[in-house]
Design a protein around this motif. Structure first.
Motif, PDB file in Angstrom:
ATOM      1  N   LEU A   1       0.815  -1.212   0.000  1.00  0.00           N
ATOM      2  CA  LEU A   1       0.000   0.000   0.000  1.00  0.00           C
ATOM      3  C   LEU A   1       0.845   1.257   0.000  1.00  0.00           C
ATOM      4  O   LEU A   1       0.313   2.358  -0.215  1.00  0.00           O
ATOM      5  CB  LEU A   1      -0.921   0.012   1.231  1.00  0.00           C
ATOM      6  CG  LEU A   1      -1.779  -1.233   1.454  1.00  0.00           C
ATOM      7  CD1 LEU A   1      -2.621  -1.076   2.710  1.00  0.00           C
ATOM      8  CD2 LEU A   1      -2.660  -1.505   0.240  1.00  0.00           C
ATOM      9  N   LEU A   2       2.135   1.140   0.262  1.00  0.00           N
ATOM     10  CA  LEU A   2       3.035   2.288   0.367  1.00  0.00           C
ATOM     11  C   LEU A   2       4.322   1.954  -0.368  1.00  0.00           C
ATOM     12  O   LEU A   2       4.803   0.818  -0.306  1.00  0.00           O
ATOM     13  CB  LEU A   2       3.316   2.581   1.851  1.00  0.00           C
ATOM     14  CG  LEU A   2       4.323   3.680   2.169  1.00  0.00           C
ATOM     15  CD1 LEU A   2       3.746   5.047   1.799  1.00  0.00           C
ATOM     16  CD2 LEU A   2       4.680   3.654   3.657  1.00  0.00           C
ATOM     17  N   ALA A   3       4.871   2.955  -1.062  1.00  0.00           N
ATOM     18  CA  ALA A   3       6.121   2.750  -1.795  1.00  0.00           C
ATOM     19  C   ALA A   3       6.717   4.112  -2.115  1.00  0.00           C
ATOM     20  O   ALA A   3       6.110   5.162  -1.860  1.00  0.00           O
ATOM     21  CB  ALA A   3       5.884   1.946  -3.080  1.00  0.00           C
ATOM     22  N   SER A   4       7.915   4.097  -2.663  1.00  0.00           N
ATOM     23  CA  SER A   4       8.529   5.342  -3.145  1.00  0.00           C
ATOM     24  C   SER A   4       8.069   5.592  -4.573  1.00  0.00           C
ATOM     25  O   SER A   4       7.843   4.658  -5.342  1.00  0.00           O
ATOM     26  CB  SER A   4      10.053   5.229  -3.079  1.00  0.00           C
ATOM     27  OG  SER A   4      10.504   4.160  -3.901  1.00  0.00           O
ATOM     28  N   ASP A   5       7.922   6.890  -4.914  1.00  0.00           N
ATOM     29  CA  ASP A   5       7.378   7.211  -6.235  1.00  0.00           C
ATOM     30  C   ASP A   5       8.417   7.157  -7.344  1.00  0.00           C
ATOM     31  O   ASP A   5       8.076   7.168  -8.527  1.00  0.00           O
ATOM     32  CB  ASP A   5       6.708   8.583  -6.209  1.00  0.00           C
ATOM     33  CG  ASP A   5       7.652   9.687  -5.731  1.00  0.00           C
ATOM     34  OD1 ASP A   5       8.875   9.455  -5.669  1.00  0.00           O
ATOM     35  OD2 ASP A   5       7.156  10.776  -5.387  1.00  0.00           O
ATOM     36  N   GLY A   6       9.715   7.097  -6.985  1.00  0.00           N
ATOM     37  CA  GLY A   6      10.754   6.976  -7.994  1.00  0.00           C
ATOM     38  C   GLY A   6      11.023   8.226  -8.783  1.00  0.00           C
ATOM     39  O   GLY A   6      11.738   8.188  -9.790  1.00  0.00           O
ATOM     40  N   GLU A   7      10.495   9.371  -8.363  1.00  0.00           N
ATOM     41  CA  GLU A   7      10.724  10.613  -9.095  1.00  0.00           C
ATOM     42  C   GLU A   7      12.057  11.233  -8.688  1.00  0.00           C
ATOM     43  O   GLU A   7      12.784  10.698  -7.855  1.00  0.00           O
ATOM     44  CB  GLU A   7       9.561  11.579  -8.831  1.00  0.00           C
ATOM     45  CG  GLU A   7       8.222  11.054  -9.334  1.00  0.00           C
ATOM     46  CD  GLU A   7       7.075  11.991  -9.009  1.00  0.00           C
ATOM     47  OE1 GLU A   7       7.335  13.036  -8.378  1.00  0.00           O
ATOM     48  OE2 GLU A   7       5.928  11.676  -9.391  1.00  0.00           O
ATOM     49  N   ALA A   8      12.364  12.385  -9.274  1.00  0.00           N
ATOM     50  CA  ALA A   8      13.646  13.029  -9.003  1.00  0.00           C
ATOM     51  C   ALA A   8      13.789  13.329  -7.517  1.00  0.00           C
ATOM     52  O   ALA A   8      14.773  12.971  -6.873  1.00  0.00           O
ATOM     53  CB  ALA A   8      13.771  14.302  -9.834  1.00  0.00           C
ATOM     54  N   ASP A   9      12.781  14.038  -6.954  1.00  0.00           N
ATOM     55  CA  ASP A   9      12.745  14.253  -5.506  1.00  0.00           C
ATOM     56  C   ASP A   9      11.892  13.138  -4.918  1.00  0.00           C
ATOM     57  O   ASP A   9      10.689  13.288  -4.689  1.00  0.00           O
ATOM     58  CB  ASP A   9      12.154  15.627  -5.183  1.00  0.00           C
ATOM     59  CG  ASP A   9      13.026  16.756  -5.716  1.00  0.00           C
ATOM     60  OD1 ASP A   9      14.258  16.581  -5.740  1.00  0.00           O
ATOM     61  OD2 ASP A   9      12.474  17.801  -6.119  1.00  0.00           O
ATOM     62  N   GLU A  10      12.534  12.005  -4.679  1.00  0.00           N
ATOM     63  CA  GLU A  10      11.806  10.778  -4.337  1.00  0.00           C
ATOM     64  C   GLU A  10      11.121  10.910  -2.981  1.00  0.00           C
ATOM     65  O   GLU A  10      11.704  11.378  -2.006  1.00  0.00           O
ATOM     66  CB  GLU A  10      12.782   9.595  -4.314  1.00  0.00           C
ATOM     67  CG  GLU A  10      12.112   8.243  -4.372  1.00  0.00           C
ATOM     68  CD  GLU A  10      13.118   7.130  -4.565  1.00  0.00           C
ATOM     69  OE1 GLU A  10      12.697   5.988  -4.845  1.00  0.00           O
ATOM     70  OE2 GLU A  10      14.320   7.402  -4.423  1.00  0.00           O
ATOM     71  N   THR A  11       9.862  10.488  -2.935  1.00  0.00           N
ATOM     72  CA  THR A  11       9.083  10.533  -1.710  1.00  0.00           C
ATOM     73  C   THR A  11       8.327   9.221  -1.535  1.00  0.00           C
ATOM     74  O   THR A  11       8.178   8.442  -2.477  1.00  0.00           O
ATOM     75  CB  THR A  11       8.072  11.695  -1.726  1.00  0.00           C
ATOM     76  OG1 THR A  11       7.182  11.515  -2.853  1.00  0.00           O
ATOM     77  CG2 THR A  11       8.764  13.038  -1.827  1.00  0.00           C
ATOM     78  N   TYR A  12       7.839   9.016  -0.315  1.00  0.00           N
ATOM     79  CA  TYR A  12       6.974   7.872  -0.030  1.00  0.00           C
ATOM     80  C   TYR A  12       5.521   8.323  -0.142  1.00  0.00           C
ATOM     81  O   TYR A  12       5.137   9.377   0.384  1.00  0.00           O
ATOM     82  CB  TYR A  12       7.227   7.328   1.370  1.00  0.00           C
ATOM     83  CG  TYR A  12       8.537   6.581   1.505  1.00  0.00           C
ATOM     84  CD1 TYR A  12       8.709   5.344   0.909  1.00  0.00           C
ATOM     85  CD2 TYR A  12       9.581   7.128   2.238  1.00  0.00           C
ATOM     86  CE1 TYR A  12       9.906   4.659   1.026  1.00  0.00           C
ATOM     87  CE2 TYR A  12      10.782   6.454   2.363  1.00  0.00           C
ATOM     88  CZ  TYR A  12      10.942   5.211   1.751  1.00  0.00           C
ATOM     89  OH  TYR A  12      12.132   4.549   1.867  1.00  0.00           O
ATOM     90  N   ALA A  13       4.718   7.532  -0.817  1.00  0.00           N
ATOM     91  CA  ALA A  13       3.314   7.881  -1.013  1.00  0.00           C
ATOM     92  C   ALA A  13       2.513   6.595  -1.181  1.00  0.00           C
ATOM     93  O   ALA A  13       3.065   5.527  -1.496  1.00  0.00           O
ATOM     94  CB  ALA A  13       3.144   8.783  -2.235  1.00  0.00           C
ATOM     95  N   PRO A  14       1.195   6.665  -0.989  1.00  0.00           N
ATOM     96  CA  PRO A  14       0.366   5.475  -1.226  1.00  0.00           C
ATOM     97  C   PRO A  14       0.439   5.029  -2.680  1.00  0.00           C
ATOM     98  O   PRO A  14       0.642   5.833  -3.590  1.00  0.00           O
ATOM     99  CB  PRO A  14      -1.050   5.948  -0.851  1.00  0.00           C
ATOM    100  CG  PRO A  14      -0.829   7.109   0.058  1.00  0.00           C
ATOM    101  CD  PRO A  14       0.417   7.786  -0.430  1.00  0.00           C
ATOM    102  N   THR A  15       0.255   3.759  -2.892  1.00  0.00           N
ATOM    103  CA  THR A  15       0.239   3.184  -4.235  1.00  0.00           C
ATOM    104  C   THR A  15      -1.193   3.122  -4.756  1.00  0.00           C
ATOM    105  O   THR A  15      -2.150   3.294  -3.986  1.00  0.00           O
ATOM    106  CB  THR A  15       0.833   1.769  -4.210  1.00  0.00           C
ATOM    107  OG1 THR A  15      -0.028   0.927  -3.416  1.00  0.00           O
ATOM    108  CG2 THR A  15       2.228   1.771  -3.599  1.00  0.00           C
ATOM    109  N   PRO A  16      -1.390   2.868  -6.039  1.00  0.00           N
ATOM    110  CA  PRO A  16      -2.768   2.700  -6.535  1.00  0.00           C
ATOM    111  C   PRO A  16      -3.512   1.559  -5.838  1.00  0.00           C
ATOM    112  O   PRO A  16      -4.738   1.590  -5.752  1.00  0.00           O
ATOM    113  CB  PRO A  16      -2.552   2.411  -8.028  1.00  0.00           C
ATOM    114  CG  PRO A  16      -1.253   3.077  -8.354  1.00  0.00           C
ATOM    115  CD  PRO A  16      -0.409   2.932  -7.141  1.00  0.00           C
TER     116      PRO A  16
END
Length: 831
Positions: free
Chosen positions: A361-376
């Motif tokens: 249910l939670l993961a890192s978004d893998g973007e440049a400024d990587e953050t933890y956020a809920p998944t789909p």
């Protein structure tokens, strides 16, 4: 005089069909037994052995044997340790192995459990041999004797060899012990060994010991067998013991160190291999018992709280996702912030984050400024019924190797372990977690006529639970002494986390958790659903500007109320408080005062209090009267008096406001700062677009791209499926049949042409075994670890555990060769 007449039982002779090697022992087993071996030791299956000789060789490797020993219970391990004390090559004068083993493990309980222990060792291919002739695999013997787990030292012969006792010194020891002189050191050591293995003669010898000698021996009796003494000018007791071989100097390189020979220690112990035998598992004590219905109700309430905690955490992180550290994981400040928002300690917040992460249910978004956020997957999870949402959380936790309890500790390199970061996997965790919950299930299962001890609603005593886990796997998780070892800590964490998840209530396993432990999530959901209260569509408004939700709310109602009010306290009933800031938040989201009044009237079972009505109207009256836009920023208002009041307010000085028009003020501050400052001053401004429309400020719900849950890190090879086991056993049998078919051996290669002998493994093994009986020298082709090939002439002495010990005529010394590195064998030509 016959052996029966002199009181000695004649040694039993192995029958013609008795196996002489582990490979022959495996060859005699049924297919089901081979499948069980490969299931319990899956490392033997990768890759699939070509025949049973290869399987036996692989089963005798050090890494595989060490892994198998780690999975033995305490008494089975004690039986293996006792077997390691028996001579590897018993002589006709030695007692039968089963009788010698029974003498080392005395007691009625041990005698009753010994057949089971030997059967377990045989099933694991750690023991082989005919009936009544158990023989420990050579590698297991080396591992069990090198660590001295029984506290016994080397045999007298081994100690004498290490100490390099001269023949003259041995003759002096014989004379002091009252034994006749012999012609060679071997006979001298045999005479001393015979003396020390005879209890009557040893006691008679010790009867003449000076004062203090017995006390010295007692200090070394149960280990460690090594001690320090002045061997250059020994005291009378030490000199007396050294002169009679009851103590032996450890060696020339260790002056002042003495060792107690194994035979002497066994006589002092009364022939016992262990100080404390543990043939039966220690029981798990019941600390307290509760009514089963109370247990289920308590656990179900905690299951709801677990769902709420995960949802609250992820709801907060979907609008303000925390950043990922450069080394991976969640920062300390973000963890503290999450703990404060959930009103829980930081370790608990780390557990909820790890739980959501493990469930996907939670993961890192893998973007440049990587953050933890809920998944789909979180959105899909929210739409599920509560019972199914619970099983979707707990089922991955049961098999997860990530351990949230390690957060905040340091790894081997001194780096702090962070939540959601690397280094938290422990392969031992799923096994300990599952076995701990299984013991809880056994403790509180329904009593029957055959098993009256278990009691429904029973909660265990944690100390006895940890002791039981130690007995079942004594070699697993022994990084430090208990109770700080990993195994004990995993048991403690399991109990704490199971209570937080609602698997247990008041320490006892909930009834609906049993199907989940049996991998039946649908049955668990069906049992849990009636225990969960249905979601409510109403709240109770109170005159003190609070609303009480007497149970879980419907999702739409909970979301809307969470926007309109702040959560003040949580538990069985949730208390919400209405404030000017919370009402303004609802107005910023696009709701009007009329909408809020209608919403409260529709969802309250009590009349809407007048103070709440006044609060909403008062905030709504002020809301949006001031408009903030970008000039850099400006304030627009149709009320000239209000703008004049704002200009005169000293608190607005940092904003440097100036009048542009009768209804417009300008400020160099950015619009967001201007909004925040005016709200701090008690006003209720609204943001305005470039077209003059009010901007709604609903928070954006951040989601990661589709992510899969982290896979557990296996503790060794995965368990093979039934179909794979069946196919593997069939392939091994076929390869073994082809390898053992009668055939005409090729003519041996002579040394002059430089070719290596080439024979199949079965013929190599058979020729080696025959040569050990006849003393025939052999040519062998040998490839060392560097890949260099050579020919050697050897005289095999012993073939065991995938190794051949032989006198190498080429090197003029005794060496040990792995069988799988020998390309072939051939008899040495007479010329």
């Amino acid at each position: 005089m016959s052996s029966e007449q002199n009181g000695r039982t004649p040694p039993r002779q192995a029958g013609p069909s008795a196996p002489r090697t582990l490979a022959e022992d495996l060859r005699a087993r049924e297919d089901g037994a081979l499948a069980d071996l490969l299931r319990t030791r899956p490392d033997l299956l990768s890759p699939v052995p070509g025949d049973l000789t290869q399987l036996a060789t692989r089963a005798g490797t050090r890494a595989s044997v060490a892994r198998a020993l780690e999975r033995l219970d305490q008494f089975t391990l004690q039986a293996a340790q006792a077997l390691a004390l028996l001579p590897s090559s018993p002589t006709p004068a030695d007692p039968p192995p089963d009788e010698a083993l029974a003498a080392l493990l005395p007691g009625d309980e041990a005698a009753a459990q010994l057949p089971y222990a030997l059967r377990r060792l045989r099933e694991q291919a750690l023991v082989w041999g005919g009936e009544g002739q158990p023989r420990l695999v050579r590698t297991a013997r080396e591992l069990l004797t090198s660590a001295s787990p029984t506290g016994l030292g080397p045999t007298l012969a081994e100690a004498a060899t290490t100490a390099k006792l001269s023949p003259a010194r041995l003759q002096e020891i014989l004379a002091a012990a009252g034994l006749p002189a012999t012609h060679d050191p071997v006979s001298a050591l045999a005479a001393l060994t015979s003396l020390f293995t005879d209890r009557t003669r040893t006691e008679a010898l010790l009867g003449g010991a000076p004062d203090g000698a017995g006390a010295l021996l007692r200090k070394l009796e149960w280990g460690p067998p090594y001690g320090t003494a002045d061997t250059e000018a020994p005291s009378p007791p030490v000199a007396w013991l050294l002169d009679r071989g009851l103590l032996v100097q450890a060696g020339p390189s260790e002056p002042g160190k003495v060792v107690l020979p194994r035979e002497v220690a066994l006589q002092l112990r009364g022939g016992h291999a262990h100080r404390v035998l543990e043939p039966v598992p220690p029981p798990v004590a019941v600390a307290r018992a509760h009514d089963p219905q109370t247990v289920d109700a308590t656990a179900a309430g905690q299951a709801l709280a677990a769902l709420a905690a995960v949802e609250e955490l992820l709801t907060a992180w979907e609008s303000e996702p925390p950043p990922v550290l450069r080394a991976g994981g969640l920062g300390v400040r973000d963890l503290k912030r999450a703990a404060l928002a959930l009103d829980v300690p930081e370790p608990t917040a780390a557990f909820w984050a790890e739980l959501a992460y493990g469930a996907g249910l939670l993961a890192s978004d893998g973007e440049a400024d990587e953050t933890y956020a809920p998944t789909p997957a979180y959105d899909d999870w929210l739409r599920l019924p509560p019972a199914e949402r619970w099983t979707r959380l707990v089922a991955p936790w049961l098999t997860a190797t990530r351990v949230a309890g390690l957060v905040g500790e340091r790894d081997a390199k001194g780096r702090t372990l962070s939540a959601l970061g690397p280094g938290l996997d422990r392969g031992l965790a799923p096994e300990i977690r599952g076995r701990t919950l299984a013991l809880l299930a056994e403790l509180s299962e329904e009593p029957s006529g055959a098993a009256p001890d278990p009691a429904p609603g029973a909660a265990p005593d944690p100390a006895t639970l940890r002791e039981r886990m130690r007995w079942e796997r004594p070699l697993r998780g022994q990084d430090v002494p208990p109770p700080h070892d990993l195994r004990s800590r995993l048991v403690n964490w399991t109990l704490t986390e199971a209570e937080a998840l609602g698997l247990t209530g008041r320490g006892s396993l909930a009834s609906y958790a049993r199907p989940l432990l049996a991998d039946e999530p649908k049955a668990a959901e069906a049992a849990l659903s009636p225990l969960l209260p249905p979601p409510l569509d109403h709240v109770l408004l109170q005159a003190d500007l609070t609303a009480v939700a007497p149970g879980p709310l419907e999702r739409e109602l909970a979301t809307a109320l969470g926007t309109l009010a702040d959560v003040e306290s949580k538990g069985g009933a949730t208390v919400y408080r209405f404030t000017p800031g919370s009402v303004r938040r609802a107005l910023d989201a696009g709701r009007t005062a009329a909408d809020l009044h209608a919403f409260l009237a529709a969802h309250s079972h009590t009349p809407v209090p007048q103070p709440l009505t006044y609060l909403i109207d008062d905030v709504a009256r002020k809301h949006g009267v001031l408009r903030v836009g970008a000039a850099s920023s400006y304030v627009r208002c149709d009320d000239d008096a209000l703008l004049t009041e704002l200009l005169a307010d000293k608190r607005s000085a940092p904003l440097r406001l100036r009048l542009l028009a009768p209804t417009v003020l300008a400020s160099p501050a950015p619009p967001d700062q201007l909004l925040a400052r005016l709200r701090d001053m008690g006003y209720a401004p609204a943001a305005e677009s470039s077209d003059g429309d009010v901007l709604l400020t609903r928070p954006d719900a951040h989601r990661t791209p589709p992510r899969t849950a982290p896979a557990p890190v296996p503790d060794g090879p995965p368990l093979p499926a039934r179909t794979l086991l069946t196919a593997a056993v069939r392939a091994i049998r076929a390869g073994d049949h082809a390898a053992t078919l009668p055939h005409t051996p090729p003519r041996p290669s002579a040394a002059p042409n430089g070719d290596l002998p080439r024979t199949i493994m079965a013929e190599t093994l058979a020729t080696m075994q025959s040569a050990t009986l006849t003393g025939t020298p052999l040519w062998i082709g040998y490839v060392n670890a560097d890949g260099a090939a050579s020919q050697r002439v050897i005289a095999p002495v012993k073939v065991e555990g995938g190794f051949v010990t032989a006198y190498d005529h080429t090197a003029d010394e005794v060496r040990t060769y792995p069988l799988h590195r020998i390309t072939g064998v051939a008899e040495v030509p007479e010329d």
